[in-house]
Scaffold this motif. Structure first.
Motif, short mmCIF file in Angstrom:
data_model
loop_
_atom_site.label_atom_id
_atom_site.label_comp_id
_atom_site.label_asym_id
_atom_site.label_seq_id
_atom_site.Cartn_x
_atom_site.Cartn_y
_atom_site.Cartn_z
N ARG A 168 -0.70 5.71 16.66
CA ARG A 168 0.68 5.40 16.27
C ARG A 168 0.79 5.58 14.76
O ARG A 168 0.05 4.96 14.00
CB ARG A 168 1.09 4.00 16.68
N LEU A 169 1.73 6.43 14.37
CA LEU A 169 2.00 6.67 12.96
C LEU A 169 3.40 6.18 12.63
O LEU A 169 4.33 6.31 13.45
CB LEU A 169 1.90 8.16 12.63
N TYR A 170 3.56 5.68 11.44
CA TYR A 170 4.88 5.41 10.88
C TYR A 170 5.10 6.48 9.82
O TYR A 170 4.39 6.51 8.80
CB TYR A 170 4.94 4.00 10.30
N ALA A 171 6.02 7.37 10.10
CA ALA A 171 6.12 8.59 9.29
C ALA A 171 7.54 8.82 8.82
O ALA A 171 8.52 8.43 9.46
CB ALA A 171 5.64 9.78 10.12
N ARG A 172 7.62 9.51 7.68
CA ARG A 172 8.91 9.90 7.12
C ARG A 172 8.79 11.36 6.69
O ARG A 172 7.79 11.75 6.09
CB ARG A 172 9.27 9.00 5.95
N LEU B 189 3.03 6.16 6.40
CA LEU B 189 3.03 4.81 5.86
C LEU B 189 1.94 3.99 6.56
O LEU B 189 1.68 4.17 7.76
CB LEU B 189 4.38 4.15 6.05
N HIS B 190 1.31 3.07 5.81
CA HIS B 190 0.26 2.25 6.41
C HIS B 190 0.16 0.88 5.75
O HIS B 190 -0.95 0.35 5.58
CB HIS B 190 -1.09 2.98 6.38
N ASP B 191 1.29 0.32 5.34
CA ASP B 191 1.32 -1.05 4.83
C ASP B 191 1.44 -2.00 6.03
O ASP B 191 1.63 -1.56 7.15
CB ASP B 191 2.48 -1.21 3.86
N ALA C 62 0.85 -1.20 0.00
CA ALA C 62 0.00 0.00 0.00
C ALA C 62 0.88 1.24 0.00
O ALA C 62 1.80 1.37 0.81
CB ALA C 62 -0.91 0.00 1.23
N PRO C 63 0.63 2.18 -0.90
CA PRO C 63 1.47 3.37 -0.97
C PRO C 63 1.20 4.31 0.20
O PRO C 63 0.10 4.31 0.78
CB PRO C 63 1.04 4.02 -2.30
N PRO C 64 2.18 5.13 0.57
CA PRO C 64 1.98 6.06 1.69
C PRO C 64 1.06 7.22 1.29
O PRO C 64 0.84 7.50 0.12
CB PRO C 64 3.38 6.55 2.00
N SER C 65 0.52 7.89 2.30
CA SER C 65 -0.22 9.13 2.09
C SER C 65 0.73 10.28 2.32
O SER C 65 1.60 10.23 3.21
CB SER C 65 -1.40 9.21 3.06
N ARG C 66 0.59 11.36 1.54
CA ARG C 66 1.58 12.43 1.58
C ARG C 66 0.91 13.79 1.77
O ARG C 66 -0.23 14.02 1.36
CB ARG C 66 2.38 12.45 0.28
#
Length: 556
Positions: free
Chosen positions: A426-430, A530-532, A366-370
């Motif tokens: 909880r977020l996984y973020a870049r 990210l949300h894969d 799944a692609p990330p949201s930006r």
């Protein structure tokens, strides 16, 4: 019967004529002269005394509550803290000089009309002052009635999640400055309302922030400068904030404590922490939480009746009021709970690409949201736990239409979902910059598409290497939101907002990592959520054990 008693329908069992003595001088322990107003029921010998300590003035504008209490058979001493409303000395923001309480208690015990039974009452600063009072042993103290006030000031109000609460800080500065300038007179305060919003809007956009108090009031405000230049992550600031931290006084609080708060009050998380500590210390505690923002529940019928009942039974020596009572938004009903938080299931709802929110995780790949966060055009916020008349629930659709706000929404619920308790994300973020903020807001969306905020939170990330990280620059971001008690109705949808700021409630993150007070440069950041399955970003909701939540897993 007093006007407030009539408006709230609170007829006293016995109505006493009220007498008032104004400008009563009281010496503080260091000799500073403090002033107070003494209200008492005529013909009653040494009745219990309710002490109120306030920086917000005395006089006829604040007579309503003391007179309500006095007509019910209590005497009330409403005292102005030093540097306010005629009391000598210097007012120092949320730092309360201990000499005030020391001198007041010594003086009070020498008065022939004091019968040795003491209660305290007050909201906001008046509640906070009760926690400072507990720095000394007071055997006469039977009950503390505390509304919308925590024992500690720094973390919950000034730097929640590590971000400076700019809007709330300047909102309070404006409130206090207006009162001081007006001499606590009503007409000048009413006239100051015109243009207040415009001045505050100009101030929160001022750079550097060290000049914002001047932009707002026309002069330097010492305690604002101290708040701004003492961030919580600075080792040298600990001593400064310790003067406003009264959590260590829990063991000296009276045997009965009444706590009252609101779901949209910025002090609520701190009050819930106090509730837990007081129970651990063996105190009898009553907790009431209503659907209010800061200060809005004080004079509602249900809140006043509950607080008066707690006061009456405590001072009469009867069985103290205890337990937890909360208002369930959405259901529009009050509920008695066995404790806080009640039994619940922390249940994850996962973020999906394209704005979906589901109990199932997103598919592999799944692609990330930006989004792009630009502090020169900071992401705004509406409603919520803020200082001012616009606090509370609000329509969020205009905010959610911005390109710098991500929304993740369930399909319409097929049955009611009730959530009561703590909320976390909880977020996984870049991010393209190391110094960024992440905000999360929980909303309910009705059948017409109107999105209304329930609770939110923020975290300001430290520099890389000081927190949890993964490969390829992905950071694990944990955000604690305000607690909640809400029923999502069948057909409504659950929504999570994610953004890089919530201005002006929180000061914008300039993105440089340099001191906030003096920073002028603003740097934009590009962000990915990210949300894969390897990065299962989610919001955990406290689903009630009685709730039978069911939602379609179809993407909204």
């Amino acid at each position: 019967m007093t006007l407030l008693s009539r408006l709230l329908g609170l007829r006293p069992a016995v109505r006493h004529p009220v007498r008032v003595r104004r400008d009563v001088p009281i010496p503080a322990a260091d000799g500073v002269r403090l002033l107070a107003t003494h209200y008492y029921p005529a013909g009653v010998q040494t009745p219990p005394l309710v002490l109120m300590r306030t920086p917000y003035g005395r006089g006829r504008l604040v007579d309503a509550l003391p007179k309500l209490l006095a007509e019910r058979g209590y005497q009330v001493l409403c005292q102005s803290l030093r540097g306010t409303a005629g009391s000598m000395g210097r007012f120092d923001g949320f730092v309360i000089d201990p000499a005030d309480a020391d001198g007041t208690l010594t003086w009070l015990r020498a008065q022939p009309w004091f019968g040795g039974v003491l209660a305290t009452w007050g909201a906001s600063y008046l509640g906070y002052a009760q926690w400072e009072l507990a720095a000394r042993e007071i055997p006469e103290w039977k009950i503390a009635v505390i509304q919308d006030a925590p024992s500690a000031f720094a973390g919950g109000f000034m730097y929640p999640g590590g971000a400076f609460a700019l809007g709330n800080a300047l909102g309070w500065v404006q409130l206090v400055d207006t009162m001081f300038r007006s001499g606590n007179s009503l007409l000048p305060q009413l006239l100051a309302v015109f243009g207040a919003s415009r001045r505050l809007h100009r101030a929160v956009l001022t750079l550097p922030l060290t000049d914002a108090d001047r932009a707002l009031t026309g002069h330097r405000v010492s305690w604002y400068q101290e708040w701004l230049t003492n961030p919580l992550d600075n080792e040298s600031s600990r001593e400064y904030w310790a003067r406003m931290d009264h959590r260590g006084n829990t063991e000296r609080m009276p045997p009965i404590v009444y706590l009252q708060g609101g779901w949209y009050d910025f002090f609520l998380p701190g009050m819930l922490d106090d509730h837990a500590r007081l129970l651990e210390a063996g105190r009898n505690v009553r907790l009431l939480i209503g659907p209010w923002s800061h200060g809005k529940g004080l004079n509602t019928r249900v809140a006043m009746r509950d607080a008066l009942t707690a006061l009456d039974v405590a001072l009469a020596g009867r069985q103290a009021l205890s337990g937890v009572r909360v208002f369930i938004t959405g259901a529009k009903q009050w509920r008695d709970l066995s404790g806080w938080p009640p039994a619940h299931r922390p249940t994850p709802w996962h973020l999906h690409p394209g704005g979906g929110l589901s109990r199932e995780q997103a598919a592999p790949g799944a692609p990330p949201s930006r989004y792009r966060y630009d502090p020169a055009d900071p992401t705004p916020t509406v409603g919520g736990a803020i200082v001012g008349f616009s606090a509370g629930p609000a329509d969020n659709r205009a905010i959610e239409a911005r390109p710098d706000v991500l929304t993740f929404t369930t399909a319409p619920l097929t049955s009611d979902v009730e959530v009561i308790g703590p909320v976390r994300v909880r977020l996984y973020a870049r991010a393209s910059l190391p110094h960024v903020d992440y905000t999360a807001r929980l909303c309910t969306v009705d059948q017409r598409g109107r999105s209304v905020n329930l609770c939110d939170g923020i975290v300001r990330l430290p520099a890389p290497g000081t927190g949890r990280e993964e490969t390829a620059g992905v950071r694990t971001v944990d955000i604690t939101l305000w607690p909640v008690a809400h029923r999502f109705a069948r057909g409504h949808r659950i929504r999570l907002q994610v953004a890089g700021g919530a201005h002006p409630r929180y000061g914008r993150n300039p993105g440089t990592g340099r001191p906030l007070a003096t920073e002028r440069e603003l740097r934009a950041s590009d962000n990915e959520i990210l949300h894969d399955p390897d990065h299962p970003s989610a919001i955990w909701l406290p689903v009630s054990s009685s709730s039978t939540e069911t939602a379609s897993t179809e993407r909204a």
